[in-house]
Design a protein around this motif. Structure first.
Motif, PDB file in Angstrom:
ATOM      1  N   VAL A  77       0.838  -1.203   0.000  1.00  0.00           N
ATOM      2  CA  VAL A  77       0.000   0.000   0.000  1.00  0.00           C
ATOM      3  C   VAL A  77       0.876   1.257   0.000  1.00  0.00           C
ATOM      4  N   ALA A  78       1.924   1.248   0.838  1.00  0.00           N
ATOM      5  CA  ALA A  78       2.825   2.408   0.892  1.00  0.00           C
ATOM      6  C   ALA A  78       3.518   2.633  -0.446  1.00  0.00           C
ATOM      7  N   MET A  79       3.880   1.562  -1.126  1.00  0.00           N
ATOM      8  CA  MET A  79       4.503   1.690  -2.443  1.00  0.00           C
ATOM      9  C   MET A  79       3.563   2.378  -3.424  1.00  0.00           C
ATOM     10  N   GLN A  80       2.327   1.921  -3.468  1.00  0.00           N
ATOM     11  CA  GLN A  80       1.382   2.505  -4.416  1.00  0.00           C
ATOM     12  C   GLN A  80       1.074   3.961  -4.076  1.00  0.00           C
ATOM     13  N   ARG A  95       4.532   9.427 -16.508  1.00  0.00           N
ATOM     14  CA  ARG A  95       4.144   8.754 -15.264  1.00  0.00           C
ATOM     15  C   ARG A  95       4.277   7.243 -15.393  1.00  0.00           C
ATOM     16  N   MET A  96       4.698   6.637 -14.307  1.00  0.00           N
ATOM     17  CA  MET A  96       4.968   5.198 -14.295  1.00  0.00           C
ATOM     18  C   MET A  96       4.280   4.593 -13.071  1.00  0.00           C
ATOM     19  N   SER A  97       3.448   3.574 -13.290  1.00  0.00           N
ATOM     20  CA  SER A  97       2.681   2.955 -12.206  1.00  0.00           C
ATOM     21  C   SER A  97       2.958   1.467 -12.124  1.00  0.00           C
ATOM     22  N   PHE A  98       2.729   0.929 -10.947  1.00  0.00           N
ATOM     23  CA  PHE A  98       2.973  -0.493 -10.692  1.00  0.00           C
ATOM     24  C   PHE A  98       1.658  -1.240 -10.466  1.00  0.00           C
ATOM     25  N   ARG A  99       1.681  -2.515 -10.763  1.00  0.00           N
ATOM     26  CA  ARG A  99       0.670  -3.469 -10.316  1.00  0.00           C
ATOM     27  C   ARG A  99       1.344  -4.363  -9.282  1.00  0.00           C
ATOM     28  N   ILE A 100       0.605  -4.798  -8.256  1.00  0.00           N
ATOM     29  CA  ILE A 100       1.200  -5.609  -7.187  1.00  0.00           C
ATOM     30  C   ILE A 100       0.313  -6.801  -6.858  1.00  0.00           C
ATOM     31  N   GLY A 101       0.931  -7.962  -6.645  1.00  0.00           N
ATOM     32  CA  GLY A 101       0.244  -9.149  -6.158  1.00  0.00           C
ATOM     33  C   GLY A 101       0.921  -9.649  -4.889  1.00  0.00           C
ATOM     34  N   ILE A 102       0.128 -10.124  -3.929  1.00  0.00           N
ATOM     35  CA  ILE A 102       0.668 -10.655  -2.671  1.00  0.00           C
ATOM     36  C   ILE A 102       0.093 -12.048  -2.426  1.00  0.00           C
ATOM     37  N   ASN A 103       0.966 -12.973  -2.086  1.00  0.00           N
ATOM     38  CA  ASN A 103       0.555 -14.341  -1.762  1.00  0.00           C
ATOM     39  C   ASN A 103       1.327 -14.801  -0.533  1.00  0.00           C
ATOM     40  N   VAL A 104       0.738 -15.699   0.224  1.00  0.00           N
ATOM     41  CA  VAL A 104       1.470 -16.377   1.295  1.00  0.00           C
ATOM     42  C   VAL A 104       1.466 -17.856   0.949  1.00  0.00           C
ATOM     43  N   GLY A 105       2.654 -18.444   0.902  1.00  0.00           N
ATOM     44  CA  GLY A 105       2.733 -19.840   0.497  1.00  0.00           C
ATOM     45  C   GLY A 105       4.123 -20.405   0.648  1.00  0.00           C
ATOM     46  N   ASP A 106       4.250 -21.645   0.249  1.00  0.00           N
ATOM     47  CA  ASP A 106       5.507 -22.368   0.340  1.00  0.00           C
ATOM     48  C   ASP A 106       6.431 -21.925  -0.794  1.00  0.00           C
ATOM     49  N   GLN A 176      -5.514   5.659  -2.326  1.00  0.00           N
ATOM     50  CA  GLN A 176      -4.222   5.835  -2.978  1.00  0.00           C
ATOM     51  C   GLN A 176      -3.602   7.194  -2.671  1.00  0.00           C
ATOM     52  N   GLU A 177      -4.442   8.180  -2.354  1.00  0.00           N
ATOM     53  CA  GLU A 177      -3.943   9.525  -2.126  1.00  0.00           C
ATOM     54  C   GLU A 177      -3.629   9.820  -0.659  1.00  0.00           C
ATOM     55  N   ALA A 178      -3.813   8.835   0.215  1.00  0.00           N
ATOM     56  CA  ALA A 178      -3.527   9.030   1.637  1.00  0.00           C
ATOM     57  C   ALA A 178      -2.021   9.072   1.875  1.00  0.00           C
ATOM     58  N   ASP A 179      -1.629   9.587   3.048  1.00  0.00           N
ATOM     59  CA  ASP A 179      -0.218   9.577   3.413  1.00  0.00           C
ATOM     60  C   ASP A 179       0.246   8.132   3.578  1.00  0.00           C
ATOM     61  N   PRO A 180       1.388   7.771   2.991  1.00  0.00           N
ATOM     62  CA  PRO A 180       1.888   6.396   3.142  1.00  0.00           C
ATOM     63  C   PRO A 180       2.191   6.075   4.598  1.00  0.00           C
ATOM     64  N   LEU A 181       1.881   4.852   5.010  1.00  0.00           N
ATOM     65  CA  LEU A 181       2.222   4.403   6.362  1.00  0.00           C
ATOM     66  C   LEU A 181       3.723   4.461   6.563  1.00  0.00           C
ATOM     67  N   ILE A 182       4.438   4.146   5.499  1.00  0.00           N
ATOM     68  CA  ILE A 182       5.889   4.255   5.510  1.00  0.00           C
ATOM     69  C   ILE A 182       6.302   4.642   4.102  1.00  0.00           C
ATOM     70  N   ASP A 183       7.265   5.579   3.977  1.00  0.00           N
ATOM     71  CA  ASP A 183       7.646   6.020   2.644  1.00  0.00           C
ATOM     72  C   ASP A 183       9.104   5.710   2.364  1.00  0.00           C
ATOM     73  N   GLY A 184       9.572   6.188   1.228  1.00  0.00           N
ATOM     74  CA  GLY A 184      10.922   5.842   0.799  1.00  0.00           C
ATOM     75  C   GLY A 184      12.002   6.711   1.377  1.00  0.00           C
ATOM     76  N   THR A 185      11.648   7.661   2.250  1.00  0.00           N
ATOM     77  CA  THR A 185      12.670   8.540   2.797  1.00  0.00           C
ATOM     78  C   THR A 185      12.659   8.569   4.316  1.00  0.00           C
ATOM     79  N   GLU A 186      11.479   8.690   4.912  1.00  0.00           N
ATOM     80  CA  GLU A 186      11.411   8.819   6.365  1.00  0.00           C
ATOM     81  C   GLU A 186      10.192   8.094   6.895  1.00  0.00           C
ATOM     82  N   SER A 187      10.402   7.157   7.790  1.00  0.00           N
ATOM     83  CA  SER A 187       9.301   6.385   8.336  1.00  0.00           C
ATOM     84  C   SER A 187       8.445   7.249   9.263  1.00  0.00           C
ATOM     85  N   ARG A 188       7.132   7.076   9.190  1.00  0.00           N
ATOM     86  CA  ARG A 188       6.236   7.749  10.128  1.00  0.00           C
ATOM     87  C   ARG A 188       6.246   7.041  11.472  1.00  0.00           C
TER      88      ARG A 188
END
Length: 312
Positions: A77-80, A95-106, A176-188
């Motif tokens: 979420v923070a990345m997006q 502009r450059m955007s990402f798609r993301i997938g998350i899985n938990v598995g072996d 998507q427009e909210a403040d990131p929980l953690i960003d690429g420069t300084e953690s909240r």
């Protein structure tokens, strides 16, 4: 020369890819590479701050593993959110955007890389995500349901290439427009860097293990673990499940698999699909992964011949 050992573990996997990268490169290579470098600096920093480890990059794609499903999700979420902000300073055509997938598995770990169905599923989910969006499996959704500030839209069961069974997929709905929980420069949340367990993020960022605070936590992770092994022909997979969850929900099924020993038609189909991928790739590490996963498999002799062939 002895082949490096294969390690197997349960992990939260994040797969990300730039949407329309080839098109952007065709329009302006230098500008696209500059934007990618800037965006990757943001992405890589967020992954690092979220205690993730980057295993694979192909320029426009990222594959990372996290010790917690919550950490992987919050990082996604923070990345997006951070990339959305970075894009606001650029002209539309840059502009450059990402798609993301998350899985938990072996996953299988070898020579500093990870692969296996757990990784493949994350990559397939990424392909389903909207531009600037995130898709997750049911196991991820169930674990996150009451832990994160997001909703999950049920997309139903989806069929993916080289994945034997349909998977229940969910689209993440977040601001998507909210403040990131953690960003690429300084953690909240500076406590992330000093190991403290105070604050919103750390309270929910427990590692993937059986040491959970509530029965519901343990049950959701057990289900995700069972989903990751139930298609296996390797008896060791079921022994590991029984060792980890001696009183689990699927103990009878695991014991039945061990007693029966003979793979079902569905299990054979899974092996064939996996072998087709291995044969097409021709990579020695993938061939060894097949032999590790199916030590008595239908294609073991051919796999060993391929490993012993010229140039190996």
């Amino acid at each position: 020369m002895e082949a490096p050992p294969l390690d197997r573990k349960l992990a939260a996997i994040l797969a990300a890819d730039v949407e329309g990268y080839s098109r952007l490169m065709h329009v302006n290579e230098e500008r696209t590479l500059a934007t990618l470098t800037s965006h990757r600096t943001i992405v890589d920093s967020i992954i690092e701050r979220a205690k993730g480890e980057i295993f694979g990059t192909a320029g426009d794609s990222v594959l990372a593993e996290f010790p917690s499903i919550v950490l992987a999700f919050n990082a996604a979420v923070a990345m997006q959110q951070s990339i959305w902000r970075a894009n606001q300073a650029l002209p539309d055509e840059e502009r450059m955007s990402f798609r993301i997938g998350i899985n938990v598995g072996d996953v299988l770990v070898k020579n500093g890389d990870i692969f296996g169905d757990g990784v493949n599923i994350a990559a397939r989910l990424e392909g389903m995500a909207d531009v600037g969006g995130i898709c997750v499996t049911r196991g991820v959704r169930d674990h996150l349901r009451d832990r994160v500030d997001a909703r999950f839209e049920d997309l139903g069961e989806q069929t993916f290439k080289n994945i034997a069974r349909p998977l229940r997929v969910f689209r993440v709905q977040f601001d998507q427009e909210a403040d990131p929980l953690i960003d690429g420069t300084e953690s909240r949340f500076p406590h992330l860097d000093d190991g403290s367990d105070k604050g919103t993020w750390a309270q929910h960022a427990e590692p993937i293990s059986t040491d959970y605070r509530t029965p519901d936590d343990m049950q959701q992770v057990e289900i995700a673990y069972w989903d990751s092994v139930r298609e296996s022909n390797d008896p060791n997979e079921y022994r590991q499940y029984l060792t980890r969850y001696p009183n689990g929900k699927f103990v009878d099924l695991a014991k039945a698999r061990l007693e029966n020993g003979k793979p079902s038609t569905e299990e054979l189909a899974v092996e064939v699909a996996f072998w087709d991928t291995v044969r097409s790739d021709g990579n020695a590490a993938m061939i060894e992964a097949y032999l590790a996963k199916y030590p008595q498999g239908q294609f073991c002799d051919l796999a060993r011949l391929m490993l012993a062939g010229p140039g190996r």
